[in-house]
Scaffold this motif. Structure first.
Motif, mmCIF file in Angstrom:
data_model
loop_
_atom_site.group_PDB
_atom_site.id
_atom_site.type_symbol
_atom_site.label_atom_id
_atom_site.label_comp_id
_atom_site.label_asym_id
_atom_site.label_seq_id
_atom_site.Cartn_x
_atom_site.Cartn_y
_atom_site.Cartn_z
ATOM 1 N N THR A 8 0.830 -1.211 0.000
ATOM 2 C CA THR A 8 0.000 0.000 0.000
ATOM 3 C C THR A 8 0.860 1.255 0.000
ATOM 4 O O THR A 8 1.847 1.349 0.717
ATOM 5 C CB THR A 8 -0.906 0.007 1.250
ATOM 6 N N LEU A 10 1.130 4.995 1.084
ATOM 7 C CA LEU A 10 0.575 5.986 2.010
ATOM 8 C C LEU A 10 1.041 7.361 1.547
ATOM 9 O O LEU A 10 2.237 7.564 1.325
ATOM 10 C CB LEU A 10 1.055 5.744 3.443
ATOM 11 N N TYR A 102 -9.972 4.632 12.338
ATOM 12 C CA TYR A 102 -9.163 4.355 11.142
ATOM 13 C C TYR A 102 -9.316 2.890 10.724
ATOM 14 O O TYR A 102 -9.505 2.585 9.541
ATOM 15 C CB TYR A 102 -7.694 4.723 11.399
ATOM 16 N N LEU A 106 -11.254 1.367 7.311
ATOM 17 C CA LEU A 106 -10.554 0.531 6.326
ATOM 18 C C LEU A 106 -11.284 -0.800 6.143
ATOM 19 O O LEU A 106 -11.366 -1.318 5.018
ATOM 20 C CB LEU A 106 -9.109 0.306 6.763
ATOM 21 N N THR A 116 -8.828 2.751 -3.040
ATOM 22 C CA THR A 116 -8.149 4.010 -2.743
ATOM 23 C C THR A 116 -9.042 4.840 -1.824
ATOM 24 O O THR A 116 -10.237 4.983 -2.065
ATOM 25 C CB THR A 116 -7.843 4.798 -4.034
ATOM 26 N N ILE A 117 -8.439 5.366 -0.770
ATOM 27 C CA ILE A 117 -9.242 6.011 0.274
ATOM 28 C C ILE A 117 -8.483 7.225 0.816
ATOM 29 O O ILE A 117 -7.251 7.204 0.910
ATOM 30 C CB ILE A 117 -9.551 4.989 1.398
ATOM 31 N N VAL A 142 -3.102 2.999 10.459
ATOM 32 C CA VAL A 142 -3.263 2.673 9.045
ATOM 33 C C VAL A 142 -2.106 1.770 8.582
ATOM 34 O O VAL A 142 -2.329 0.762 7.892
ATOM 35 C CB VAL A 142 -3.349 3.949 8.188
ATOM 36 N N ILE A 152 -6.031 -2.769 -0.040
ATOM 37 C CA ILE A 152 -6.060 -1.303 -0.164
ATOM 38 C C ILE A 152 -4.781 -0.883 -0.901
ATOM 39 O O ILE A 152 -3.676 -1.168 -0.450
ATOM 40 C CB ILE A 152 -6.122 -0.623 1.218
ATOM 41 N N CYS A 154 -4.060 2.437 -1.972
ATOM 42 C CA CYS A 154 -3.553 3.777 -1.605
ATOM 43 C C CYS A 154 -4.378 4.392 -0.484
ATOM 44 O O CYS A 154 -5.610 4.367 -0.531
ATOM 45 C CB CYS A 154 -3.589 4.693 -2.831
ATOM 46 N N VAL A 155 -3.696 4.890 0.511
ATOM 47 C CA VAL A 155 -4.333 5.660 1.585
ATOM 48 C C VAL A 155 -3.721 7.053 1.576
ATOM 49 O O VAL A 155 -2.504 7.207 1.682
ATOM 50 C CB VAL A 155 -4.103 5.025 2.971
ATOM 51 N N ARG A 156 -4.580 8.056 1.401
ATOM 52 C CA ARG A 156 -4.100 9.438 1.349
ATOM 53 C C ARG A 156 -4.605 10.198 2.579
ATOM 54 O O ARG A 156 -5.811 10.195 2.847
ATOM 55 C CB ARG A 156 -4.641 10.086 0.064
#
Ligand code: ADP
Length: 177
Positions: A8, A10, A102, A106, A116-117, A142, A152, A154-156
């Motif tokens: 993933t 971040l 968090y 997820l 993507t979130i 995360v 997942i 991508c976590v932005r």
């Protein structure tokens, strides 16, 4: 700033989460899910009335939990509404509840095929969480999740308040890839 943890990405960015082109954006809502100020107000304004109509059917949301609606007119397909703790003194379960926001967001994301979130800084507005600790909890929770759970991409983390940036940068630096 970008780090890869497990499979993933971040990412840390500044800006307005309502503009994010991701599968889901997370809302820092309140337990009624019936609208508020801050990021919640911005999301309902930008997404239009369809989101509130769906929220009315959800029957609220306990602190630390997460529930999903569509994104209405937002670029994001879904909004995941989570309720952060109101910060009192740190001895009322706040860290566990914030981490739960968090994690549960997820989990709900994965159940709905979200890859993507984007997260705002939950509880860092009117709920008064100290920035340094909130940033560390956000990034660590995360990272721990994506290290052990696949799916997942991508976590932005989208920061609206410039005062948060340095705290998130430190939390990112502490991460092991
Ligand atoms: P809480 O009640 O959980 O503290 P707030 O909405 O008051 O939630 O604040 C959470 C964070 O969201 C704050 O850092 C605030 O600056 C930020 N925020 C407000 N508007 C936006 C937006 N449009 N996009 C991203 N973050 C936002």
């Amino acid at each position: 700033m970008v780090k890869t943890v497990g499979k993933t990405r971040l990412e840390l960015v500044k800006g307005d989460i309502t503009k994010e082109q991701v599968d889901a954006i997370v809302n820092a809502a309140n337990t009624t899910l019936l609208g508020g100020g801050g990021v919640d107000g911005a999301i309902h304004r930008a997404g239009g009335p369809a989101i509130l109509e769906e929220c009315k059917k959800l029957g609220g949301c306990p602190t630390g939990e997460a529930k999903i609606t569509t994104g209405g007119r937002l670029p994001a397909r879904y909004v995941i509404h989570t309720v952060g703790p109101v910060y009192r003194d740190g001895n009322h379960g706040e860290p566990k509840l914030l981490a739960s926001c968090y994690r549960r967001s997820l989990e709900v994301a994965l159940e709905n095929g979200v890859k993507t979130i984007a997260f705002p800084a939950i509880s860092c507005g009117v709920y008064g969480y100290p920035f340094e600790e909130a940033a560390r909890i956000a990034v660590k929770t995360v990272a721990d999740f994506v290290r052990t759970t696949e799916g997942i991409e991508c976590v932005r983390f989208v920061l609206f308040d410039p005062a948060l940036v340095e705290h998130y940068q430190s939390a990112f630096s502490e991460l092991e890839e």
